[in-house]
Design a protein around this motif. Structure first.
Motif, mmCIF file in Angstrom:
data_model
loop_
_atom_site.group_PDB
_atom_site.id
_atom_site.type_symbol
_atom_site.label_atom_id
_atom_site.label_comp_id
_atom_site.label_asym_id
_atom_site.label_seq_id
_atom_site.Cartn_x
_atom_site.Cartn_y
_atom_site.Cartn_z
ATOM 1 N N ARG A 1 5.405 3.198 -0.573
ATOM 2 C CA ARG A 1 5.382 2.032 0.463
ATOM 3 C C ARG A 1 5.019 0.682 -0.300
ATOM 4 O O ARG A 1 3.863 0.603 -0.613
ATOM 5 C CB ARG A 1 4.591 2.424 1.714
ATOM 6 N N LEU A 2 5.590 -0.305 0.293
ATOM 7 C CA LEU A 2 5.409 -1.804 -0.057
ATOM 8 C C LEU A 2 4.274 -2.288 0.607
ATOM 9 O O LEU A 2 4.145 -2.357 1.939
ATOM 10 C CB LEU A 2 6.575 -2.586 -0.019
ATOM 11 N N ILE A 3 3.286 -2.965 -0.069
ATOM 12 C CA ILE A 3 1.942 -3.580 0.353
ATOM 13 C C ILE A 3 2.191 -4.955 0.472
ATOM 14 O O ILE A 3 2.232 -5.555 1.768
ATOM 15 C CB ILE A 3 0.809 -3.217 -0.310
ATOM 16 N N HIS A 4 2.605 -5.668 -0.452
ATOM 17 C CA HIS A 4 2.703 -7.246 -0.593
ATOM 18 C C HIS A 4 3.858 -7.600 -1.678
ATOM 19 O O HIS A 4 3.978 -6.630 -2.686
ATOM 20 C CB HIS A 4 1.522 -7.993 -0.710
ATOM 21 N N TYR A 5 4.519 -8.487 -1.731
ATOM 22 C CA TYR A 5 4.972 -8.914 -2.607
ATOM 23 C C TYR A 5 5.379 -10.444 -2.959
ATOM 24 O O TYR A 5 4.730 -11.139 -1.952
ATOM 25 C CB TYR A 5 6.576 -8.365 -2.400
ATOM 26 N N SER A 6 5.772 -11.033 -3.804
ATOM 27 C CA SER A 6 5.978 -12.150 -4.374
ATOM 28 C C SER A 6 7.070 -12.664 -5.119
ATOM 29 O O SER A 6 7.775 -11.887 -5.929
ATOM 30 C CB SER A 6 4.756 -12.825 -5.139
ATOM 31 N N VAL A 7 7.936 -13.648 -4.613
ATOM 32 C CA VAL A 7 9.149 -13.922 -5.115
ATOM 33 C C VAL A 7 8.783 -15.206 -6.003
ATOM 34 O O VAL A 7 9.988 -15.623 -6.527
ATOM 35 C CB VAL A 7 10.062 -14.380 -4.176
ATOM 36 N N GLY A 8 7.715 -15.684 -6.529
ATOM 37 C CA GLY A 8 7.458 -16.829 -7.202
ATOM 38 C C GLY A 8 5.942 -17.226 -7.092
ATOM 39 O O GLY A 8 5.292 -17.044 -6.101
ATOM 40 N N ALA A 9 5.666 -17.906 -8.141
ATOM 41 C CA ALA A 9 4.168 -18.654 -7.981
ATOM 42 C C ALA A 9 3.929 -19.277 -6.793
ATOM 43 O O ALA A 9 4.679 -19.849 -6.373
ATOM 44 C CB ALA A 9 3.790 -19.453 -9.130
ATOM 45 N N GLY A 10 2.950 -18.958 -6.187
ATOM 46 C CA GLY A 10 2.522 -19.545 -4.733
ATOM 47 C C GLY A 10 3.283 -19.240 -3.740
ATOM 48 O O GLY A 10 2.868 -19.588 -2.529
ATOM 49 N N ILE A 11 4.006 -18.023 -3.613
ATOM 50 C CA ILE A 11 4.844 -17.607 -2.472
ATOM 51 C C ILE A 11 4.323 -15.869 -2.459
ATOM 52 O O ILE A 11 4.603 -15.194 -3.495
ATOM 53 C CB ILE A 11 6.453 -17.585 -2.731
ATOM 54 N N THR A 12 3.825 -15.391 -1.613
ATOM 55 C CA THR A 12 3.661 -14.161 -1.173
ATOM 56 C C THR A 12 4.118 -13.733 0.121
ATOM 57 O O THR A 12 4.290 -14.665 1.167
ATOM 58 C CB THR A 12 2.234 -13.932 -1.189
ATOM 59 N N ASP A 13 4.470 -12.469 0.655
ATOM 60 C CA ASP A 13 4.602 -12.004 1.882
ATOM 61 C C ASP A 13 4.141 -10.604 1.873
ATOM 62 O O ASP A 13 3.886 -9.853 0.863
ATOM 63 C CB ASP A 13 6.118 -12.372 2.172
ATOM 64 N N GLN A 14 4.180 -10.278 3.404
ATOM 65 C CA GLN A 14 3.750 -8.758 3.631
ATOM 66 C C GLN A 14 4.884 -7.693 3.471
ATOM 67 O O GLN A 14 5.939 -8.232 3.702
ATOM 68 C CB GLN A 14 3.157 -8.761 4.903
ATOM 69 N N GLY A 15 4.495 -6.728 3.169
ATOM 70 C CA GLY A 15 5.495 -5.544 2.898
ATOM 71 C C GLY A 15 5.283 -4.738 4.309
ATOM 72 O O GLY A 15 4.919 -4.801 5.436
ATOM 73 N N GLU A 16 5.568 -3.322 4.099
ATOM 74 C CA GLU A 16 5.292 -2.511 5.229
ATOM 75 C C GLU A 16 4.038 -2.030 5.549
ATOM 76 O O GLU A 16 3.618 -1.862 6.835
ATOM 77 C CB GLU A 16 5.905 -1.100 4.764
ATOM 78 N N VAL A 17 3.051 -2.135 4.643
ATOM 79 C CA VAL A 17 1.512 -1.708 5.014
ATOM 80 C C VAL A 17 0.606 -2.646 4.430
ATOM 81 O O VAL A 17 -0.074 -2.461 3.543
ATOM 82 C CB VAL A 17 1.299 -0.137 4.372
ATOM 83 N N PRO A 18 0.539 -3.980 4.896
ATOM 84 C CA PRO A 18 -0.402 -4.777 4.281
ATOM 85 C C PRO A 18 -1.921 -5.032 4.923
ATOM 86 O O PRO A 18 -2.589 -5.525 4.164
ATOM 87 C CB PRO A 18 0.333 -6.294 5.070
ATOM 88 N N ASN A 19 -2.104 -4.365 5.921
ATOM 89 C CA ASN A 19 -3.401 -4.486 6.430
ATOM 90 C C ASN A 19 -4.575 -3.962 5.401
ATOM 91 O O ASN A 19 -4.571 -2.799 5.061
ATOM 92 C CB ASN A 19 -3.504 -3.495 7.757
ATOM 93 N N GLY A 20 -5.527 -4.806 5.392
ATOM 94 C CA GLY A 20 -6.520 -4.528 4.472
ATOM 95 C C GLY A 20 -6.678 -4.939 3.123
ATOM 96 O O GLY A 20 -7.499 -4.484 2.360
ATOM 97 N N TYR A 21 -5.471 -5.394 2.775
ATOM 98 C CA TYR A 21 -5.169 -5.967 1.428
ATOM 99 C C TYR A 21 -4.679 -7.640 1.516
ATOM 100 O O TYR A 21 -4.031 -7.968 2.471
ATOM 101 C CB TYR A 21 -4.022 -5.279 0.833
ATOM 102 N N ASN A 22 -5.180 -8.148 0.236
ATOM 103 C CA ASN A 22 -4.800 -9.635 0.270
ATOM 104 C C ASN A 22 -4.062 -9.622 -1.316
ATOM 105 O O ASN A 22 -4.535 -8.988 -2.291
ATOM 106 C CB ASN A 22 -6.140 -10.344 0.290
ATOM 107 N N VAL A 23 -3.432 -10.631 -1.395
ATOM 108 C CA VAL A 23 -2.644 -11.100 -2.566
ATOM 109 C C VAL A 23 -2.492 -12.548 -2.745
ATOM 110 O O VAL A 23 -2.547 -13.366 -1.912
ATOM 111 C CB VAL A 23 -1.165 -10.543 -2.804
ATOM 112 N N SER A 24 -2.536 -12.872 -4.056
ATOM 113 C CA SER A 24 -2.236 -14.587 -4.307
ATOM 114 C C SER A 24 -1.316 -14.403 -5.650
ATOM 115 O O SER A 24 -1.530 -13.330 -6.430
ATOM 116 C CB SER A 24 -3.738 -15.075 -4.506
ATOM 117 N N ARG A 25 -0.585 -15.459 -5.901
ATOM 118 C CA ARG A 25 0.127 -15.464 -7.164
ATOM 119 C C ARG A 25 -0.022 -16.992 -7.576
ATOM 120 O O ARG A 25 0.736 -17.858 -7.252
ATOM 121 C CB ARG A 25 1.431 -15.392 -6.727
#
Lengths: 110, 115
Positions: free
Chosen positions: B44-68
Motif C-alpha cells: 500500500r502506498l504511503i506517500h509519493y513525490s513527483v520531483g524535488a519539493g513536491i510530495t503528496d499522500q497515498g492510501e495510508v499516510p497517517n502517522g508518516y511525514n515525507v520531504s523531498r
C-alpha cells in the motif's frame, strides 16, 4: 477503484513443468502492467513491464501477455526450476502509483 | 549504479519513539514513493513525490511525514511510532515518460518492529 487479483495465492509444481500465473484487474483503462518477483525477506525485482499498447513481452524463459479488454495478464515461466520458487506480484499503473495484487507464492519441487 | 538503497535494514522501536527511514536513488528518477507491505494486505502506498519539493499522500499516510529536498533522497519520518506501524517498508523510484510513470525500481526494504 482498481482491484487487482491473483489466483491462486499459492501453488506447487514439479521441476520442468511450465508455470502459468494469472492476474486480473477491474478497470481496463491502464497505462502499463508490471510483473515482479519477491524472494522471502527481500525486495521486489522487476521482471517484465507491458505497456498498454502491447500484447506481450518476453525475457528469456518468461513471457507476459496482456489482454486489456478482458482485464487479464498472464505470466508464463517455461521449464520451471527450483530457483524460480518465489512470490510473483503483478501491479497495474494508476495515476502516481501502482495497484498491487497480493501475489502468487510458487514452490518448484525438485 | 547502486539503484535504490534503503537504511536501516532492520529497526526496533518502542511505542512513541520517532525515527527516519532513509531512501536514496542514483538513477536521476523524478518519481519516488514509499510503500508498506503487510501480510494479507499487499503493498500500500504511503506517500509519493513527483520531483524535488513536491510530495503528496497515498492510501495510508497517517502517522508518516515525507520531504523531498533533492532528486536523490526521499526520507520517511515516523512521528510517534505505534504497533500498527510494524511492517516492511519499501522505497521505489521511476522515471516519467510523457508525464506517466514508467518501470518502477524497488529498494531492499526496511523491517520495522514497534513494541
Amino acid at each position: 477503484k482498481q482491484e487487482v487479483t491473483q489466483i491462486p495465492a499459492a501453488l506447487s509444481v514439479p521441476e520442468g513443468e511450465n508455470l502459468v500465473l494469472n492476474c486480473s484487474f477491474t478497470d481496463s483503462a491502464i497505462y502499463n502492467l508490471q510483473w515482479f518477483r519477491q524472494d522471502p525477506g527481500k525486495g521486489l525485482t522487476s521482471l517484465l513491464l507491458i505497456q498498454s499498447s502491447q500484447r506481450e513481452q518476453t525475457s528469456g524463459r518468461l513471457n507476459a501477455s496482456l489482454d486489456k479488454s478482458s482485464g487479464r495478464s498472464t505470466l508464463y515461466i517455461a521449464a520451471s526450476q527450483p530457483g524460480d520458487s518465489a512470490t510473483y506480484l503483478c501491479a497495474v499503473k494508476l495515476p502516481n502509483r501502482l495497484a498491487f495484487g497480493k501475489g502468487n507464492q510458487v514452490v518448484v519441487i525438485p | 549504479n547502486a539503484g535504490v538503497t534503503q537504511t536501516p535494514k532492520f529497526q526496533v522501536l518502542k511505542t512513541g519513539q520517532s525515527m527516519t527511514l532513509q531512501c536514496a536513488q542514483d538513477m536521476n528518477h523524478e518519481y519516488m514513493s514509499w510503500y508498506r507491505q503487510d501480510p494479507g494486505m499487499g503493498l500500500r502506498l504511503i506517500h509519493y513525490s513527483v520531483g524535488a519539493g513536491i510530495t503528496d499522500q497515498g492510501e495510508v499516510p497517517n502517522g508518516y511525514n515525507v520531504s523531498r529536498s533533492t532528486t536523490e533522497d526521499f526520507p520517511l519520518r515516523l512521528l510517534s511510532a505505534a504497533p500498527s506501524q510494524t511492517s516492511v517498508y519499501f522505497c521505489a523510484s521511476s522515471y516519467r515518460l510523457a508525464g506517466e510513470l514508467n518501470e518502477q525500481y524497488f529498494g531492499p526494504g526496511t523491517r520495522l518492529t514497534v513494541t
